[in-house]
Design an enzyme around this catalytic site. Structure first.
Site, PDB file in Angstrom:
ATOM      1  N   PHE A  54      -0.292  81.931  75.348  1.00  0.00           N
ATOM      2  CA  PHE A  54       0.276  80.797  76.098  1.00  0.00           C
ATOM      3  C   PHE A  54       0.552  81.138  77.562  1.00  0.00           C
ATOM      4  O   PHE A  54       0.379  80.297  78.438  1.00  0.00           O
ATOM      5  CB  PHE A  54       1.543  80.294  75.400  1.00  0.00           C
ATOM      6  N   ARG A 100       2.872  92.344  68.575  1.00  0.00           N
ATOM      7  CA  ARG A 100       3.864  92.052  67.570  1.00  0.00           C
ATOM      8  C   ARG A 100       4.072  93.245  66.645  1.00  0.00           C
ATOM      9  O   ARG A 100       5.105  93.355  65.993  1.00  0.00           O
ATOM     10  CB  ARG A 100       3.359  90.865  66.746  1.00  0.00           C
ATOM     11  N   GLU A 108       6.059  76.719  79.337  1.00  0.00           N
ATOM     12  CA  GLU A 108       5.517  77.963  79.894  1.00  0.00           C
ATOM     13  C   GLU A 108       5.074  77.804  81.350  1.00  0.00           C
ATOM     14  O   GLU A 108       5.200  78.723  82.154  1.00  0.00           O
ATOM     15  CB  GLU A 108       4.336  78.451  79.044  1.00  0.00           C
ATOM     16  N   ARG A 133       6.846  95.500  70.729  1.00  0.00           N
ATOM     17  CA  ARG A 133       7.703  94.534  71.439  1.00  0.00           C
ATOM     18  C   ARG A 133       9.168  94.968  71.427  1.00  0.00           C
ATOM     19  O   ARG A 133       9.920  94.658  72.331  1.00  0.00           O
ATOM     20  CB  ARG A 133       7.532  93.132  70.851  1.00  0.00           C
ATOM     21  N   ASP A 138      -0.257  83.476  61.815  1.00  0.00           N
ATOM     22  CA  ASP A 138      -0.188  82.201  62.537  1.00  0.00           C
ATOM     23  C   ASP A 138      -1.577  81.685  62.906  1.00  0.00           C
ATOM     24  O   ASP A 138      -1.731  80.521  63.271  1.00  0.00           O
ATOM     25  CB  ASP A 138       0.686  82.331  63.789  1.00  0.00           C
ATOM     26  N   SER A 142      11.109  86.625  69.312  1.00  0.00           N
ATOM     27  CA  SER A 142       9.776  87.186  69.068  1.00  0.00           C
ATOM     28  C   SER A 142       9.374  88.175  70.154  1.00  0.00           C
ATOM     29  O   SER A 142       8.859  89.249  69.867  1.00  0.00           O
ATOM     30  CB  SER A 142       8.736  86.056  69.022  1.00  0.00           C
TER      31      SER A 142
END
Lengths: 316, 276
Positions: free
Chosen positions: A79, A163, A54, A6, A113, A33
């Site tokens: 998402f 990530r 979103e 990222r 998460d 993020s």
């Protein structure tokens, strides 16, 4: 310290943002993020933080694209391909507006998460959208190319980001082409079609198996859609055994894309799928999740051994 | 102010549009009459008086944009666009047919003059907001007009967009609610009561104008006033009647999307002044 995928993405956005003032970047309150924050710092006037909304973000991107801007939509893969999907299918897929959806934290890379934040179905969802291209980079060079490709291509595109830190596979000046996979290691006994995280794991598995006298070809299928049909045929014909490897459900992703090509052409060869086997994961350390849910180098090696067993039996 | 001659001209057009709409929906036995009839004056004033459009060059970049977020009113949009010169009026007879340019809901790829696809409700304001920001960023003076249904306000995304418009407040965006009070299953007050709509928009930082959505001069004045308000986003709540102009359709949710049979067709046409 190696950079995350990222981070390379955020840097690429800034790089191409300097050259092209039509690029506009949207984020849903996760720019730290997604690393779209790098673009925000460089071009605050062209960064729209829409808050945790979103669906609205994706709709706004469609409007921006309709008047000639090049919008990059940023949030978690889980998402953007769910909340953002109605706008993506209506305006991107159906209306061909060139929105760029960037789903970060894909697969189980947002490990701690947990399953609510993992994305194991995003490739399947976006691959089913007509007119969308689906791109899964695996390192710095391919990420940079993917961002450039998004800027230069007037099509809706889903770009899958992670990530985590992935090993660099290519030199930074490597060239890529949409719809063309890349053989990153030659081999003669079996071909592993991999994408994203799994390209590195496939190479590790190949190295391991070379010691056992098994010659493994590894192809990076960063272009999931369009898929490289010619490369799939060629590898099937030459190695006569195929393993697909993806950090995604075995339903609807790379495994399906490769299988569809071979099945449609009546060209079956023994196959094995490395991926998440129709289940959700759980929270935990990323490496341990990879081991438990079967998408690490040793999982690739095991599937290679299995597919070679099948190939041998077929040959008898 | 719109002069009397122009008012008469638009009213005359609206009468014709309503008749033609009933003709086509009866002929095709498919399509949405109720919401098409309520939005008639709104679309007519926008496309004949307010908006800068060029039917000979429907894609020119400096045009104003119209987003009919309540896409099921497509038949009326098509009728108005045809009269405005974007395509032949006779093409209305292909509505919802195979190979037609006139899809059941608007698609920007298919129909000249359609600036944005719609159909799934709740997305048009987000798109309009994005378009308005994009035009502004490129230094274009074009305006964006978004027409929402009131049933559509049930969708949560509308309120995400309402909130975002307050933050980004492009001055080139005008929003209009076709406030006809009826949705598919019944009155909005029953299906999903929206309470004090004006207060809701105001609470989100918007300025609210209200008008009679069937009085063309009133609509026109509101559109002019909206352009003078630059400190916050503006919504015009245009009070309308679902099924306007056809007595048995007025205020009746049953005519949201029902095919018009021969008996009802005869009554409707005679009420609208008979066939030409």
């Amino acid at each position: 310290m190696a950079k995350t995928l990222r981070e390379y993405y955020g840097e690429a956005l800034v790089r191409y943002g300097k050259e092209n003032d039509k690029i506009i970047v949207l984020d849903a309150d996760v720019s730290g993020s997604t690393r779209s924050a790098l673009f925000r710092d460089a071009f605050p006037d062209r960064h729209l933080n829409v808050g945790i909304a979103e669906a609205n973000m994706t709709g706004m991107a469609a409007g921006l694209a309709s008047v000639g801007m090049i919008p990059f939509v940023n949030t978690f893969a889980a998402f953007v391909t769910s909340c953002g999907l109605l706008a993506a299918r209506t305006f991107g897929s159906y209306s061909k507006l060139p929105i760029k959806l960037v789903g970060t934290y894909s697969g189980m890379s947002d490990a701690f998460d947990g399953p609510s934040h993992h994305a194991l179905d995003d490739i399947a969802i976006m691959r089913a959208q007509p007119n969308f291209e689906v791109i899964v980079p695996c390192d710095a060079a391919s990420t940079d190319w993917a961002v450039r490709h998004c800027v230069e291509t007037e099509k809706p595109i889903y770009l899958r980001m992670s990530r985590d830190v992935f090993p660099n596979i290519y030199p930074l000046d490597e060239s890529f082409e949409i719809g063309k996979g890349k053989v990153v290691k030659e081999g003669t006994d079996v071909t592993v079609f991999a994408c994203g995280l799994m390209v590195g794991h496939a190479l590790t598995a190949a190295e391991l198996l070379e010691k056992e006298g098994i010659s493994v070809r590894v192809a990076d299928m960063f272009s999931i859609k369009p898929i490289d049909r010619d490369l799939i045929f060629r590898c099937a014909a030459e190695t006569k055994a195929i393993v697909t490897a993806e950090e995604h459900s075995v339903i609807g992703g790379l495994s399906s894309a490769v299988s569809e090509v071979l099945a449609q052409e009546g060209f079956p060869v023994p196959m094995e799928f490395v991926g998440i086997n129709d289940t959700h994961g759980e929270c935990g350390p990323y490496k341990e999740l990879q081991a438990k849910y079967g998408f690490d180098a040793s999982a690739v090696a095991n599937k290679i051994r299995r597919v070679l067993d099948k190939k041998e039996k077929n040959g008898k | 102010m719109m002069n009397q001659a122009e008012t008469d001209r638009l009213n005359h057009l609206c009468r014709q549009f309503r008749k033609d709409l009933i003709e086509v929906l009866h002929e095709r036995q498919t399509g949405h009459p109720g919401g098409s009839l309520s939005v008639c004056e709104i679309l007519t004033v926008l496309l004949f008086e307010e908006m800068r459009v060029d039917p000979d060059h429907p894609d020119r970049v400096d045009r104003d944009r119209l987003i009919l977020s309540k896409g099921h009113a497509a038949p009326m949009l098509y009728r108005v666009l045809a009269e405005r010169g974007f395509f032949p009026v006779e093409e209305l007879h292909t509505l919802r047919k195979l190979n037609s340019r006139l899809q059941g809901h608007p698609c920007l790829l298919d129909t000249p003059g359609v600036d944005m696809t719609s159909g799934p409700l709740g997305l048009g304001l987000s798109v309009g907001l994005g378009a308005a920001i994009g035009l502004q960023k490129q230094g274009l003076s074009s305006r964006v007009y978004v027409v929402l249904g009131d049933g559509e306000l049930n969708e949560g995304t509308v309120w995400e967009a309402v909130m975002s418009a307050s933050k980004f407040h492009p001055e080139n965006l005008t929003t209009i609610v076709d406030y006809n009070g009826v949705q598919l299953d019944g009155p909005t007050s029953v299906i999903m009561p929206e309470g004090d709509l004006k207060a809701k928009f105001e609470a989100f930082g918007w300025q609210v104008l209200t008008c009679d959505g069937h009085i063309v001069a009133d609509l026109y004045d509101s559109l002019q006033k909206a352009k003078t308000i630059t400190s916050k986003p503006v919504v015009i709540i245009a009070k309308t009647v679902k099924g306007k102009g056809v007595s048995f359709m007025e205020g009746q949710n049953a005519w949201h999307g029902k095919a018009i049979d021969d008996a009802h067709y005869e009554i409707a046409i005679s009420e609208l002044g008979g066939t030409d």
